[in-house]
Design a protein around this motif. Structure first.
Motif, mmCIF file in Angstrom:
data_model
loop_
_atom_site.group_PDB
_atom_site.id
_atom_site.type_symbol
_atom_site.label_atom_id
_atom_site.label_comp_id
_atom_site.label_asym_id
_atom_site.label_seq_id
_atom_site.Cartn_x
_atom_site.Cartn_y
_atom_site.Cartn_z
ATOM 1 N N ALA A 209 -69.963 -24.892 -71.514
ATOM 2 C CA ALA A 209 -70.459 -24.128 -72.660
ATOM 3 C C ALA A 209 -70.656 -25.079 -73.836
ATOM 4 N N CYS A 210 -71.881 -25.156 -74.352
ATOM 5 C CA CYS A 210 -72.200 -26.095 -75.427
ATOM 6 C C CYS A 210 -72.711 -25.366 -76.663
ATOM 7 N N ASN A 211 -72.423 -25.936 -77.808
ATOM 8 C CA ASN A 211 -73.014 -25.434 -79.037
ATOM 9 C C ASN A 211 -74.539 -25.503 -78.890
ATOM 10 N N PRO A 212 -75.269 -24.453 -79.254
ATOM 11 C CA PRO A 212 -76.729 -24.471 -79.092
ATOM 12 C C PRO A 212 -77.400 -25.650 -79.773
ATOM 13 N N LYS A 213 -76.779 -26.207 -80.820
ATOM 14 C CA LYS A 213 -77.383 -27.328 -81.530
ATOM 15 C C LYS A 213 -77.219 -28.652 -80.794
ATOM 16 N N VAL A 214 -76.509 -28.634 -79.663
ATOM 17 C CA VAL A 214 -76.493 -29.821 -78.802
ATOM 18 C C VAL A 214 -77.915 -30.188 -78.404
ATOM 19 N N GLY A 215 -78.760 -29.184 -78.252
ATOM 20 C CA GLY A 215 -80.179 -29.432 -78.028
ATOM 21 C C GLY A 215 -80.607 -29.275 -76.581
ATOM 22 N N GLU A 216 -81.842 -28.814 -76.406
ATOM 23 C CA GLU A 216 -82.370 -28.564 -75.066
ATOM 24 C C GLU A 216 -82.440 -29.824 -74.226
ATOM 25 N N ASP A 217 -82.744 -30.960 -74.851
ATOM 26 C CA ASP A 217 -82.884 -32.200 -74.080
ATOM 27 C C ASP A 217 -81.589 -32.559 -73.371
ATOM 28 N N ARG A 218 -80.470 -32.544 -74.080
ATOM 29 C CA ARG A 218 -79.191 -32.893 -73.464
ATOM 30 C C ARG A 218 -78.766 -31.855 -72.427
ATOM 31 N N ILE A 219 -78.996 -30.590 -72.744
ATOM 32 C CA ILE A 219 -78.657 -29.532 -71.795
ATOM 33 C C ILE A 219 -79.469 -29.703 -70.517
ATOM 34 N N ASP A 220 -80.763 -29.935 -70.655
ATOM 35 C CA ASP A 220 -81.627 -30.095 -69.484
ATOM 36 C C ASP A 220 -81.229 -31.314 -68.663
ATOM 37 N N ARG A 221 -80.880 -32.403 -69.340
ATOM 38 C CA ARG A 221 -80.481 -33.618 -68.612
ATOM 39 C C ARG A 221 -79.190 -33.391 -67.816
ATOM 40 N N LEU A 222 -78.240 -32.682 -68.420
ATOM 41 C CA LEU A 222 -76.993 -32.387 -67.719
ATOM 42 C C LEU A 222 -77.219 -31.424 -66.554
ATOM 43 N N GLN A 223 -78.062 -30.405 -66.763
ATOM 44 C CA GLN A 223 -78.338 -29.451 -65.683
ATOM 45 C C GLN A 223 -79.059 -30.131 -64.532
ATOM 46 N N THR A 224 -80.014 -30.997 -64.859
ATOM 47 C CA THR A 224 -80.734 -31.742 -63.818
ATOM 48 C C THR A 224 -79.775 -32.627 -63.036
ATOM 49 N N ALA A 225 -78.849 -33.262 -63.753
ATOM 50 C CA ALA A 225 -77.868 -34.114 -63.084
ATOM 51 C C ALA A 225 -76.971 -33.294 -62.162
ATOM 52 N N LEU A 226 -76.517 -32.138 -62.635
ATOM 53 C CA LEU A 226 -75.673 -31.277 -61.808
ATOM 54 C C LEU A 226 -76.425 -30.810 -60.575
ATOM 55 N N ASP A 227 -77.658 -30.360 -60.754
ATOM 56 C CA ASP A 227 -78.450 -29.883 -59.615
ATOM 57 C C ASP A 227 -78.646 -30.992 -58.583
ATOM 58 N N ALA A 228 -78.868 -32.209 -59.053
ATOM 59 C CA ALA A 228 -79.067 -33.333 -58.136
ATOM 60 C C ALA A 228 -77.787 -33.648 -57.369
ATOM 61 N N LEU A 229 -76.657 -33.602 -58.052
ATOM 62 C CA LEU A 229 -75.382 -33.865 -57.381
ATOM 63 C C LEU A 229 -75.090 -32.800 -56.327
ATOM 64 N N ARG A 230 -75.367 -31.535 -56.647
ATOM 65 C CA ARG A 230 -75.147 -30.462 -55.677
ATOM 66 C C ARG A 230 -76.066 -30.632 -54.470
ATOM 67 N N ALA A 231 -77.318 -31.018 -54.709
ATOM 68 C CA ALA A 231 -78.258 -31.222 -53.604
ATOM 69 C C ALA A 231 -77.787 -32.350 -52.697
ATOM 70 N N GLU A 232 -77.262 -33.413 -53.292
ATOM 71 C CA GLU A 232 -76.749 -34.526 -52.496
ATOM 72 C C GLU A 232 -75.542 -34.099 -51.669
ATOM 73 N N GLU A 233 -74.689 -33.275 -52.248
ATOM 74 C CA GLU A 233 -73.520 -32.793 -51.507
ATOM 75 C C GLU A 233 -73.948 -31.935 -50.325
ATOM 76 N N GLU A 234 -74.966 -31.112 -50.518
ATOM 77 C CA GLU A 234 -75.454 -30.261 -49.427
ATOM 78 C C GLU A 234 -76.053 -31.121 -48.317
ATOM 79 N N GLU A 235 -76.802 -32.155 -48.701
ATOM 80 C CA GLU A 235 -77.385 -33.051 -47.692
ATOM 81 C C GLU A 235 -76.306 -33.749 -46.885
ATOM 82 N N GLN A 236 -75.254 -34.187 -47.581
ATOM 83 C CA GLN A 236 -74.157 -34.844 -46.881
ATOM 84 C C GLN A 236 -73.429 -33.882 -45.939
ATOM 85 N N GLY A 237 -73.338 -32.619 -46.395
ATOM 86 C CA GLY A 237 -72.687 -31.620 -45.561
ATOM 87 C C GLY A 237 -73.480 -31.294 -44.315
ATOM 88 N N ASP A 238 -74.806 -31.357 -44.435
ATOM 89 C CA ASP A 238 -75.662 -31.060 -43.288
ATOM 90 C C ASP A 238 -75.787 -32.247 -42.339
#
Length: 239
Positions: A209-238
Motif C-alpha cells: 500500500a503506497c501513498n498515491p503521491k508515490v506516483g504512477e511510474d514507481r507503482i507501475d515499475r514495482l507491479q511489472t517487477a512483481l508480475d515478472a517474478l511471479r511468471a518466472e516462478e510459474e515457469e520454474q514450477g512447470d
C-alpha cells in the motif's frame, strides 16, 4: 543495482529504523513493515527477514528503485504512509474500505482469518454459529471479536496478544482459535503445536500500500517487477 539496504545487513535500532545505506542520497521509497512472521520479522541477530522482505527486495532491485525499511508499530506506519509522499507499507490487507486510500502493488500473498483447532481434535464447523458450543480464543480489539460478541457468542476467551492462543489451545484452555491464515500455523509450528483451519471466515489479498503521491511510474515499475517474478516462478514450477 538499485538496492540501498541489504536485508542481510539491516539492523534494528531504537528508532525502529532499518539502515544499511550505501550512499548519502535519499532513498526512492520509505517502506514500512511490522513484526508479522513469517512475512516480516526481526531475527535474533537483529537482521530484518521474512518472505515479504525478500520479495520486495527483489521487486525493488528489478524496478531500479532504492528503498529504506522502517519498523514502527503497524498503526503508526500505516498513518505515516497516509502522510508521506514517498512511503509504502508492506503486506497490508487490501479491503474495500482501504481501496481508494492508497496506490496498490500486488497481490503479494493471500491472507485471511479462520477458526483453528488442534488437528488431533478432529473438529469441523459448518457455520460461525457452530463455534458457540466451544471456548474460542480471540484477540482484544479485533473487528471479528466485536462481531462475535454482537452475535451472542457465549464462550469467547479474549487475550491482548493473539500469539498466546496457540499455547492455550495446546493446554486445553480453549477449543478454537481465531487467527490469520499465514501467521497462526507458523506460530503454532514454532511451539510444536499441530493445528488446522476448521472454518474460513474471510480471505483477502496482502498487497503493498503506497501513498498515491508515490506516483504512477514507481507503482507501475514495482507491479511489472512483481508480475515478472511471479511468471518466472510459474515457469520454474512447470519445468
Amino acid at each position: 543495482m538499485a538496492r540501498r539496504f541489504s536485508t542481510t545487513a539491516v539492523w534494528f535500532t531504537s528508532l525502529c529504523l532499518m539502515t544499511a545505506a550505501t550512499d548519502l542520497e535519499a532513498a526512492d521509497l520509505i517502506v514500512y513493515t511490522e513484526e508479522f512472521a513469517p512475512l516480516s520479522y526481526t531475527a535474533e541477530d537483529g537482521t530484518l527477514r521474512g518472505e515479504a522482505i525478500e520479495l520486495f527486495t527483489r521487486m525493488a532491485d528489478r524496478a531500479n528503485l532504492s528503498f529504506e525499511f522502517e519498523m514502527p508499530p503497524f498503526s503508526r506506519g500505516y498513518m505515516n504512509v497516509r502522510s508521506r509522499d514517498d512511503a509504502c507499507h508492506l503486506s497490508v490487507w487490501k479491503t474495500e474500505e482501504r481501496e481508494t486510500l492508497f496506490s496498490w502493488v500486488g497481490p503479494l500473498f493471500t491472507d485471511g482469518l479462520a477458526f483453528f483447532a488442534l488437528k488431533e481434535a478432529g473438529l469441523k464447523l459448518e457455520r460461525v454459529e457452530d463455534s458457540f458450543d466451544y471456548t474460542t480464543g480471540t484477540a482484544l480489539g479485533w473487528a471479528t471479536t466485536h462481531k462475535l460478541r454482537a452475535a451472542g457468542h457465549p464462550k469467547l476467551s479474549v487475550v491482548e496478544d493473539n500469539r498466546l492462543n496457540a499455547n492455550l489451545l495446546a493446554l486445553g484452555r480453549i477449543d478454537l482459535w481465531i487467527g490469520g491464515l499465514i501467521t497462526s500455523p507458523y506460530l503454532a509450528r514454532k511451539e510444536g503445536i499441530d493445528v488446522e483451519p476448521v472454518l474460513l471466515l474471510e480471505q483477502v489479498d496482502l498487497s503493498l500500500a503506497c501513498n498515491p503521491k508515490v506516483g504512477e511510474d514507481r507503482i507501475d515499475r514495482l507491479q511489472t517487477a512483481l508480475d515478472a517474478l511471479r511468471a518466472e516462478e510459474e515457469e520454474q514450477g512447470d519445468g
